[in-house]
Design a protein around this motif. Sequence first.
Motif, PDB file in Angstrom:
ATOM      1  N   LYS A  28       4.018   2.852 -15.627  1.00 22.58           N
ATOM      2  CA  LYS A  28       4.780   1.511 -15.968  1.00 22.58           C
ATOM      3  C   LYS A  28       6.077   1.760 -15.115  1.00 22.58           C
ATOM      4  CE  LYS A  28       5.699  -2.314 -17.775  1.00 22.58           C
ATOM      5  NZ  LYS A  28       4.988  -3.307 -17.663  1.00 22.58           N
ATOM      6  N   VAL A  29       6.367   1.015 -14.636  1.00 21.05           N
ATOM      7  CA  VAL A  29       7.587   0.637 -13.364  1.00 21.05           C
ATOM      8  C   VAL A  29       8.236  -0.377 -13.882  1.00 21.05           C
ATOM      9  CG1 VAL A  29       8.395   0.604 -11.012  1.00 21.05           C
ATOM     10  CG2 VAL A  29       6.414   1.766 -11.422  1.00 21.05           C
ATOM     11  N   GLU A  30       9.543  -0.182 -14.418  1.00 20.29           N
ATOM     12  CA  GLU A  30      10.520  -1.524 -15.238  1.00 20.29           C
ATOM     13  C   GLU A  30      11.160  -2.310 -13.892  1.00 20.29           C
ATOM     14  OE1 GLU A  30      10.351  -2.225 -18.260  1.00 20.29           O
ATOM     15  OE2 GLU A  30       9.168  -0.770 -19.014  1.00 20.29           O
ATOM     16  N   ASP A  31      11.312  -1.750 -13.139  1.00 16.40           N
ATOM     17  CA  ASP A  31      12.081  -2.349 -11.922  1.00 16.40           C
ATOM     18  C   ASP A  31      11.405  -2.965 -10.777  1.00 16.40           C
ATOM     19  OD1 ASP A  31      13.903  -3.002  -9.931  1.00 16.40           O
ATOM     20  OD2 ASP A  31      14.871  -1.241  -9.813  1.00 16.40           O
ATOM     21  N   PRO A  32      11.238  -4.242 -10.673  1.00 16.60           N
ATOM     22  CA  PRO A  32      10.362  -5.215  -9.924  1.00 16.60           C
ATOM     23  C   PRO A  32      10.699  -4.591  -8.364  1.00 16.60           C
ATOM     24  CG  PRO A  32      11.682  -6.704 -11.229  1.00 16.60           C
ATOM     25  CD  PRO A  32      11.755  -5.347 -11.641  1.00 16.60           C
ATOM     26  N   VAL A  33      11.979  -4.467  -8.141  1.00 20.27           N
ATOM     27  CA  VAL A  33      12.219  -4.184  -6.553  1.00 20.27           C
ATOM     28  C   VAL A  33      11.615  -2.775  -6.413  1.00 20.27           C
ATOM     29  CG1 VAL A  33      14.257  -3.533  -5.294  1.00 20.27           C
ATOM     30  CG2 VAL A  33      14.353  -5.322  -6.876  1.00 20.27           C
ATOM     31  N   GLN A  34      11.852  -1.760  -7.285  1.00 17.56           N
ATOM     32  CA  GLN A  34      11.108  -0.497  -7.153  1.00 17.56           C
ATOM     33  C   GLN A  34       9.581  -0.843  -6.992  1.00 17.56           C
ATOM     34  OE1 GLN A  34      12.724   2.152  -6.026  1.00 17.56           O
ATOM     35  NE2 GLN A  34      14.226   2.774  -7.623  1.00 17.56           N
ATOM     36  N   LEU A  35       9.002  -1.181  -7.924  1.00 13.59           N
ATOM     37  CA  LEU A  35       7.645  -1.530  -7.715  1.00 13.59           C
ATOM     38  C   LEU A  35       6.966  -2.236  -6.387  1.00 13.59           C
ATOM     39  CD1 LEU A  35       4.795  -1.557  -9.295  1.00 13.59           C
ATOM     40  CD2 LEU A  35       5.395  -3.732 -10.227  1.00 13.59           C
ATOM     41  N   ALA A  36       8.058  -3.301  -5.978  1.00 10.21           N
ATOM     42  CA  ALA A  36       7.420  -3.844  -4.609  1.00 10.21           C
ATOM     43  C   ALA A  36       7.582  -3.141  -3.506  1.00 10.21           C
ATOM     44  CB  ALA A  36       8.457  -4.987  -4.474  1.00 10.21           C
ATOM     45  N   ASN A  37       8.180  -1.872  -3.829  1.00  6.26           N
ATOM     46  CA  ASN A  37       8.244  -0.823  -2.486  1.00  6.26           C
ATOM     47  C   ASN A  37       7.068   0.106  -2.717  1.00  6.26           C
ATOM     48  OD1 ASN A  37       9.473   0.246  -0.324  1.00  6.26           O
ATOM     49  ND2 ASN A  37      10.425   1.720  -1.490  1.00  6.26           N
ATOM     50  N   VAL A  38       6.391   0.085  -3.422  1.00  8.29           N
ATOM     51  CA  VAL A  38       5.098   0.944  -3.767  1.00  8.29           C
ATOM     52  C   VAL A  38       3.851   0.409  -3.331  1.00  8.29           C
ATOM     53  CG1 VAL A  38       3.836   2.418  -5.503  1.00  8.29           C
ATOM     54  CG2 VAL A  38       6.528   1.992  -5.777  1.00  8.29           C
ATOM     55  N   GLN A  39       3.113   1.293  -2.479  1.00  5.61           N
ATOM     56  CA  GLN A  39       1.584   0.653  -2.215  1.00  5.61           C
ATOM     57  C   GLN A  39       0.577   1.739  -2.290  1.00  5.61           C
ATOM     58  OE1 GLN A  39       1.982  -1.150   1.668  1.00  5.61           O
ATOM     59  NE2 GLN A  39       2.592   0.917   2.491  1.00  5.61           N
ATOM     60  N   ALA A  40      -0.769   1.540  -2.304  1.00  2.00           N
ATOM     61  CA  ALA A  40      -1.740   2.315  -2.247  1.00  2.00           C
ATOM     62  C   ALA A  40      -1.611   3.247  -1.015  1.00  2.00           C
ATOM     63  CB  ALA A  40      -3.048   1.656  -2.276  1.00  2.00           C
ATOM     64  N   GLY A  41      -1.746   4.620  -1.118  1.00  2.00           N
ATOM     65  CA  GLY A  41      -1.605   5.335  -0.083  1.00  2.00           C
ATOM     66  C   GLY A  41      -0.370   6.218   0.007  1.00  2.00           C
ATOM     67  N   ASP A  42       0.758   5.698  -0.881  1.00  2.00           N
ATOM     68  CA  ASP A  42       1.930   6.515  -0.974  1.00  2.00           C
ATOM     69  C   ASP A  42       1.739   7.548  -1.949  1.00  2.00           C
ATOM     70  OD1 ASP A  42       3.155   4.770   0.781  1.00  2.00           O
ATOM     71  OD2 ASP A  42       4.035   3.508  -0.969  1.00  2.00           O
ATOM     72  N   GLN A  43       2.785   8.448  -2.330  1.00  2.00           N
ATOM     73  CA  GLN A  43       2.643   9.552  -3.143  1.00  2.00           C
ATOM     74  C   GLN A  43       3.933   9.263  -4.051  1.00  2.00           C
ATOM     75  OE1 GLN A  43       1.875  13.160  -0.550  1.00  2.00           O
ATOM     76  NE2 GLN A  43       0.129  13.193  -1.633  1.00  2.00           N
ATOM     77  N   ALA A  44       3.783   9.674  -5.188  1.00  2.00           N
ATOM     78  CA  ALA A  44       4.902   9.989  -6.193  1.00  2.00           C
ATOM     79  C   ALA A  44       5.179  11.439  -6.461  1.00  2.00           C
ATOM     80  CB  ALA A  44       4.549   9.291  -7.406  1.00  2.00           C
ATOM     81  N   GLU A  45       6.504  11.983  -6.453  1.00  2.00           N
ATOM     82  CA  GLU A  45       6.663  13.120  -6.533  1.00  2.00           C
ATOM     83  C   GLU A  45       7.896  13.168  -7.907  1.00  2.00           C
ATOM     84  OE1 GLU A  45       7.894  16.515  -3.498  1.00  2.00           O
ATOM     85  OE2 GLU A  45       9.878  15.696  -4.227  1.00  2.00           O
ATOM     86  N   ALA A  46       7.460  14.005  -8.662  1.00  2.00           N
ATOM     87  CA  ALA A  46       8.151  14.283 -10.072  1.00  2.00           C
ATOM     88  C   ALA A  46       8.760  15.727 -10.038  1.00  2.00           C
ATOM     89  CB  ALA A  46       7.616  13.889 -11.133  1.00  2.00           C
ATOM     90  N   VAL A  47      10.007  15.904  -9.892  1.00  2.00           N
ATOM     91  CA  VAL A  47      10.454  17.224 -10.201  1.00  2.00           C
ATOM     92  C   VAL A  47      11.459  17.345 -11.363  1.00  2.00           C
ATOM     93  CG1 VAL A  47      12.018  18.967  -8.980  1.00  2.00           C
ATOM     94  CG2 VAL A  47      10.765  17.472  -7.568  1.00  2.00           C
ATOM     95  N   TYR A  48      11.064  18.008 -12.304  1.00  2.00           N
ATOM     96  CA  TYR A  48      11.683  18.324 -13.575  1.00  2.00           C
ATOM     97  C   TYR A  48      12.379  19.748 -13.541  1.00  2.00           C
ATOM     98  CZ  TYR A  48      12.443  19.261 -18.361  1.00  2.00           C
ATOM     99  OH  TYR A  48      13.015  19.294 -19.852  1.00  2.00           O
ATOM    100  N   THR A  49      13.548  19.868 -13.985  1.00  2.00           N
ATOM    101  CA  THR A  49      14.161  21.024 -14.167  1.00  2.00           C
ATOM    102  C   THR A  49      14.983  21.100 -15.367  1.00  2.00           C
ATOM    103  OG1 THR A  49      16.342  20.420 -12.943  1.00  2.00           O
ATOM    104  CG2 THR A  49      14.714  21.523 -11.413  1.00  2.00           C
ATOM    105  N   GLU A  50      14.838  22.464 -16.200  1.00  2.00           N
ATOM    106  CA  GLU A  50      15.756  22.673 -17.189  1.00  2.00           C
ATOM    107  C   GLU A  50      16.101  24.041 -16.927  1.00  2.00           C
ATOM    108  OE1 GLU A  50      13.306  22.410 -20.775  1.00  2.00           O
ATOM    109  OE2 GLU A  50      11.958  23.717 -20.000  1.00  2.00           O
ATOM    110  N   ALA A  51      17.310  24.286 -17.630  1.00  2.00           N
ATOM    111  CA  ALA A  51      18.010  25.576 -17.602  1.00  2.00           C
ATOM    112  C   ALA A  51      18.760  25.752 -19.073  1.00  2.00           C
ATOM    113  CB  ALA A  51      18.939  25.738 -16.526  1.00  2.00           C
ATOM    114  N   PHE A  52      18.650  26.856 -19.679  1.00  2.00           N
ATOM    115  CA  PHE A  52      19.596  27.516 -20.817  1.00  2.00           C
ATOM    116  C   PHE A  52      20.464  28.493 -20.308  1.00  2.00           C
ATOM    117  CE2 PHE A  52      15.240  25.779 -22.624  1.00  2.00           C
ATOM    118  CZ  PHE A  52      15.970  25.178 -23.829  1.00  2.00           C
ATOM    119  N   THR A  53      21.643  28.063 -20.353  1.00  2.00           N
ATOM    120  CA  THR A  53      22.529  29.205 -20.180  1.00  2.00           C
ATOM    121  C   THR A  53      23.231  29.777 -21.398  1.00  2.00           C
ATOM    122  OG1 THR A  53      23.179  28.373 -18.025  1.00  2.00           O
ATOM    123  CG2 THR A  53      24.543  29.869 -18.869  1.00  2.00           C
TER     124      THR A  53
END
Length: 196
Positions: free
Chosen positions: A162-187
Amino acid sequence: MRHLKWFVSAVFVAVAQLAAAQGLRAAHVTREPGKATVSGMQKVTATVEKIDADTRTVTLTRHDGKMIDVQLGSKARNFDQLKVGDVGTTAYREALTLSLKKGGSVEASMQETPQVERAASGEKSGGRVGREVKVTANVVAVNEKAGTVTLKGPEGGMMDLKVEDPVQLANVQAGDQAEAVYTEAFTVPVEPAQHK
């Protein structure tokens, strides 16, 4: 795709929880076309109540009175320096960045990279441990009416995001890729007990 589905679902739940977490010191959201980042930090303080050198188990009491046992592996340096009454404040940081890669040119993938920094020999106990998880998925369809993007992950499975922001959604098309980078750290720096 099972891993991608779990990861994306878990990340979005974690982000919602991160924003509402008690003790959260800072949460920050940034948005720009094709990219959004959520990051935050939480601190928890605990006191060493008991040390079992044979099993390398430390019993900690959190600020709310709850006691927890933590087993420190053989790679944890300076275990012998820990004393009852020492105080450790754990800083937990996490961040998620979602980026749109136009005209996707790399293979769908998932990588997890552990990140470990130990205290130097002879220094106070403590260290930093974390991980980075990077997922690249292919956009196979966009449903503007439903506000969803269909992703195909590294194992071939599909999921709707689900993409809540219609402006962001309008920029996406088939053939693109989505990259998610998740980082976590305990100090975890440990301070000696304050003797009166």
